[in-house]
Design a protein around this motif. Structure first.
Motif, short mmCIF file in Angstrom:
data_model
loop_
_atom_site.label_atom_id
_atom_site.label_comp_id
_atom_site.label_asym_id
_atom_site.label_seq_id
_atom_site.Cartn_x
_atom_site.Cartn_y
_atom_site.Cartn_z
N LEU A 41 0.83 -1.20 0.00
CA LEU A 41 0.00 0.00 0.00
C LEU A 41 0.87 1.25 0.00
O LEU A 41 1.84 1.35 0.75
N LYS A 42 0.48 2.21 -0.82
CA LYS A 42 1.16 3.50 -0.82
C LYS A 42 0.42 4.39 0.17
O LYS A 42 -0.75 4.73 -0.02
N ASN A 64 6.36 1.63 1.59
CA ASN A 64 5.87 2.59 0.59
C ASN A 64 5.08 3.67 1.33
O ASN A 64 3.89 3.89 1.11
N LEU A 65 5.79 4.34 2.22
CA LEU A 65 5.20 5.22 3.23
C LEU A 65 5.77 6.62 3.10
O LEU A 65 6.99 6.80 3.05
N GLN A 97 -0.18 21.32 -1.66
CA GLN A 97 0.68 21.28 -2.86
C GLN A 97 1.02 19.85 -3.29
O GLN A 97 1.74 19.65 -4.27
N VAL A 98 0.52 18.86 -2.57
CA VAL A 98 0.81 17.46 -2.92
C VAL A 98 0.26 17.15 -4.31
O VAL A 98 -0.88 17.52 -4.62
N ASN A 99 1.07 16.48 -5.10
CA ASN A 99 0.66 16.12 -6.46
C ASN A 99 1.01 14.65 -6.70
O ASN A 99 1.91 14.33 -7.45
N ASP A 100 0.29 13.76 -6.03
CA ASP A 100 0.57 12.34 -6.11
C ASP A 100 -0.71 11.60 -5.74
O ASP A 100 -1.70 12.23 -5.33
N LYS A 101 -0.71 10.29 -5.84
CA LYS A 101 -1.88 9.47 -5.48
C LYS A 101 -1.47 8.44 -4.45
O LYS A 101 -0.36 7.90 -4.50
N PHE A 102 -2.40 8.14 -3.54
CA PHE A 102 -2.13 7.21 -2.45
C PHE A 102 -3.28 6.23 -2.29
O PHE A 102 -4.44 6.56 -2.57
N ASP A 103 -2.95 5.03 -1.81
CA ASP A 103 -3.97 4.01 -1.53
C ASP A 103 -4.62 4.23 -0.17
O ASP A 103 -5.78 3.88 0.03
N LEU A 104 -3.85 4.78 0.75
CA LEU A 104 -4.32 4.96 2.12
C LEU A 104 -3.73 6.24 2.69
O LEU A 104 -2.52 6.48 2.57
#
Length: 197
Positions: A41-42, A64-65, A97-104
Motif C-alpha cells: 500500500l502507498k 511505501n510510506l 501542494q501534494v501532487n501524487d496518489k495514495f492508496d491509504l
C-alpha cells in the motif's frame, strides 16, 4: 491569512509546545494498521507531527510510506528514530501542494489543526490524491467547534455533510479505544473514495 503557517508550527516544535504529542501511536490507529495485509500500500500521513504512526508502520514492514509536515523539526525527529527512513519519503511541504496518489491516507490530528475555513479545501484535496478504491482513515475530534484552537473541534453531522459527497462513509463512530485524555472526544472513521470522484 492563515496564522497557522510554517513559522507558527516551527515555533511550537522549537519550544516543545506540543501538547497533542502523546509519544506513541494512538490505539485506534494501531488496531486498524494491525489488520492491514498488503505491505505494498502507498500510504501518506499528512500533518504528521512526530508521527509515531509512521514509525509503527515502518517497523511492521510498510515501506511505501510518505510522511508530510509543513514544519521540519518533526520530520527530523522521525529520521532520528528511524535513520534508514528514505529522505525522499519525508515531505517538507504544504499538504495542499501534494501532487501524487495514495492508496491509504491516515488522519491523526491534522484536520483539527487546520483553520476551519480550510476544511472544504482539505476534503477536496483528499478526494484528488486518494486513488480509486483508496481510503482515508483515522480520528476526528468530536467536541464543539472552538475558535481558540488548534485543535479545533467538530461534529459527526458536519463531517458527514462535508465528506459524503466525495467518499463512501464506511465507518464514522465514537472511538471505543481512545487514549484516556481523549476518551469520548474522538470519532474513528473509514472513508472510501467514491468511484465517480
Amino acid at each position: 491569512m492563515n496564522k497557522f503557517d510554517k513559522a507558527f508550527w516551527e515555533e511550537l516544535y522549537k519550544t516543545n509546545d506540543t501538547g497533542w504529542n502523546i509519544g506513541y501511536i494512538s490505539t485506534p490507529i494501531k488496531e486498524y494498521i494491525d489488520q492491514l495485509h498488503s505491505k505494498e500500500l502507498k500510504i501518506l500521513i499528512p500533518g504528521a507531527g512526530n508521527s509515531y504512526e509512521a514509525e509503527y508502520l515502518w517497523k511492521k514492514g510498510f515501506k511505501n510510506l510518505f510522511v508530510l509536515d509543513i514544519a521540519e523539526q518533526p520530520l527530523l525527529n522521525l529520521k532520528n528514530r528511524i535513520p534508514d527512513f528514505p529522505d525522499n519519503q519525508l515531505l517538507l511541504q504544504d499538504f495542499f501542494q501534494v501532487n501524487d496518489k495514495f492508496d491509504l491516507i491516515i488522519e491523526q490530528t491534522f484536520f483539527c489543526a487546520l483553520n476551519p475555513s480550510m476544511r472544504e479545501d482539505y476534503v477536496t484535496k483528499m478526494s484528488e490524491i486518494i486513488d480509486q478504491k483508496g481510503k482515508l482513515i483515522g480520528l476526528l475530534f468530536d467536541f464543539p467547534l472552538d475558535t481558540k484552537g488548534p485543535p479545533f473541534g467538530g461534529s459527526k453531522d458536519d463531517y458527514l455533510k462535508r465528506f459524503a459527497p466525495y467518499f463512501k462513509i464506511n465507518t464514522l463512530e465514537r472511538s471505543y479505544n481512545s487514549i484516556k485524555p481523549r476518551e469520548d472526544k474522538e470519532l474513528f472513521f473509514i472513508f472510501e473514495k467514491n468511484y465517480h470522484n
